[in-house]
Design a protein around this motif. Sequence first.
Motif, PDB file in Angstrom:
ATOM      1  N   UNK A 108      -7.033  11.707  -2.682  1.00 30.10           N
ATOM      2  CA  UNK A 108      -6.681  10.768  -3.757  1.00 30.10           C
ATOM      3  C   UNK A 108      -5.238  10.979  -4.194  1.00 30.10           C
ATOM      4  N   UNK A 109      -4.854  12.237  -4.438  1.00 30.75           N
ATOM      5  CA  UNK A 109      -3.505  12.541  -4.922  1.00 30.75           C
ATOM      6  C   UNK A 109      -2.441  12.156  -3.892  1.00 30.75           C
ATOM      7  N   UNK A 110      -2.773  12.272  -2.608  1.00 28.57           N
ATOM      8  CA  UNK A 110      -1.793  11.983  -1.560  1.00 28.57           C
ATOM      9  C   UNK A 110      -1.332  10.529  -1.599  1.00 28.57           C
ATOM     10  N   UNK A 111      -2.205   9.640  -2.085  1.00 26.14           N
ATOM     11  CA  UNK A 111      -1.882   8.216  -2.105  1.00 26.14           C
ATOM     12  C   UNK A 111      -1.390   7.731  -3.460  1.00 26.14           C
ATOM     13  N   UNK A 112      -1.195   8.635  -4.413  1.00 27.36           N
ATOM     14  CA  UNK A 112      -0.810   8.212  -5.760  1.00 27.36           C
ATOM     15  C   UNK A 112       0.498   7.428  -5.759  1.00 27.36           C
ATOM     16  N   UNK A 113       1.497   7.919  -5.066  1.00 30.35           N
ATOM     17  CA  UNK A 113       2.790   7.221  -5.060  1.00 30.35           C
ATOM     18  C   UNK A 113       2.714   5.836  -4.432  1.00 30.35           C
ATOM     19  N   UNK A 114       2.234   5.706  -3.177  1.00 29.49           N
ATOM     20  CA  UNK A 114       2.220   4.356  -2.570  1.00 29.49           C
ATOM     21  C   UNK A 114       1.279   3.384  -3.256  1.00 29.49           C
TER      22      UNK A 114
ATOM     23  N   UNK B  37      -9.516   5.248  -4.096  1.00 24.74           N
ATOM     24  CA  UNK B  37     -10.769   5.758  -3.535  1.00 24.74           C
ATOM     25  C   UNK B  37     -10.916   5.330  -2.077  1.00 24.74           C
ATOM     26  N   UNK B  38     -10.645   4.064  -1.795  1.00 26.89           N
ATOM     27  CA  UNK B  38     -10.806   3.584  -0.421  1.00 26.89           C
ATOM     28  C   UNK B  38      -9.802   4.249   0.517  1.00 26.89           C
ATOM     29  N   UNK B  39      -8.567   4.441   0.069  1.00 31.19           N
ATOM     30  CA  UNK B  39      -7.575   5.125   0.898  1.00 31.19           C
ATOM     31  C   UNK B  39      -7.993   6.570   1.156  1.00 31.19           C
TER      32      UNK B  39
END
Length: 344
Positions: free
Chosen positions: A306-312, A286-288
């Motif tokens: 949200x989905x863009x940061x799922x991997x990292x 959420x914060x990212x």
Amino acid sequence: MTWEYGVVDAVESDMIGESDREAVLGLEQLKKRLEKEIKKTIIGQEQVVSLLLTALFSSGHSLLMGVPGLAKTSLVSTLAQVLDLDFKRVQFTPDLMPADITGTEILTHNQSDNQRSFHFVKGPIFTNILLADEINRAPPKTQAALLQSMQEHEVSVGNLTHRLPEPYLVFATQNPIEQEGTYPLPEAELDRFMFLIQVDYPSQTEEHTIVDVTTGTSEPRLEKIVQPKQVLELQHLVRKVPVAPEIIRYAVRLVTATRPRQAQNLSLVEKYVAWGAGPRASQYLVLAAKTRAALDGRFAASADDVAWFARPVLSHRIITNYHAEMSSVSSRDVVDQILEQVRP
């Protein structure tokens, strides 16, 4: 700024104030200036730079994973320079002790009154950006010296607790191919890193430019763009970016889906995952997402953020089992499967 379960202010309000809107637009322009300045010394690696900037303005630590020679150290050093932040680098080695990082108390003698007393000498951890280079080369006891600082932004030595300067960030590097003389990072420490950033090889064109630039006589001059106080203000700003309740639910569903016996209709998780991600992953997603929206000049975070940061965010928090090892299924494969099956 500390992290506790449930602390992320996911829903601030339905609207962001007019002054904050101007600040968000200013942050978008600042991001472009920072990227332009970083490109003076770092060729390519746009996604890595984007993740580091997101971590910076989210007040999150990051672990950079990549083979030697990919400018991981130079990237962190360059970022610290353009931000005019205090920067220290610690080369982690098997003989490194916790006191070498945190500092230690030494006995001093005051000649004026002939009294002896203990005096605390600060270690390199007292900085704005700490680069823990090859962090997995130090034994677990030394790695654990970072846990309190990464969580509470303070260090306890003896009977005293010392606050660290703000902003405070830990960027660590790790070589994925060396096995001799290395110690795996414990799950508690991995979970404190907001992102696991994979640093890949440059393209052939980028490598040509790297060789051309670095084998000449010219040295780029970096401009200092942001002061530490401004960084703190911008870290506070991104937390004001509103997130709709359904976006928060999407982040939580993604994280819940990584956990065996809680994941519904995800056979890959049940078969290959031993332990899934904890609540800190939902907080960081959420914060990212808020930070990415602000850096792009938008006034609300979306499901795509949200989905863009799922991997990292998730890949280093998923512990796979021996079935996954036998089938060559990685935690990144699990995250990709979750993204396909769990929709906003």
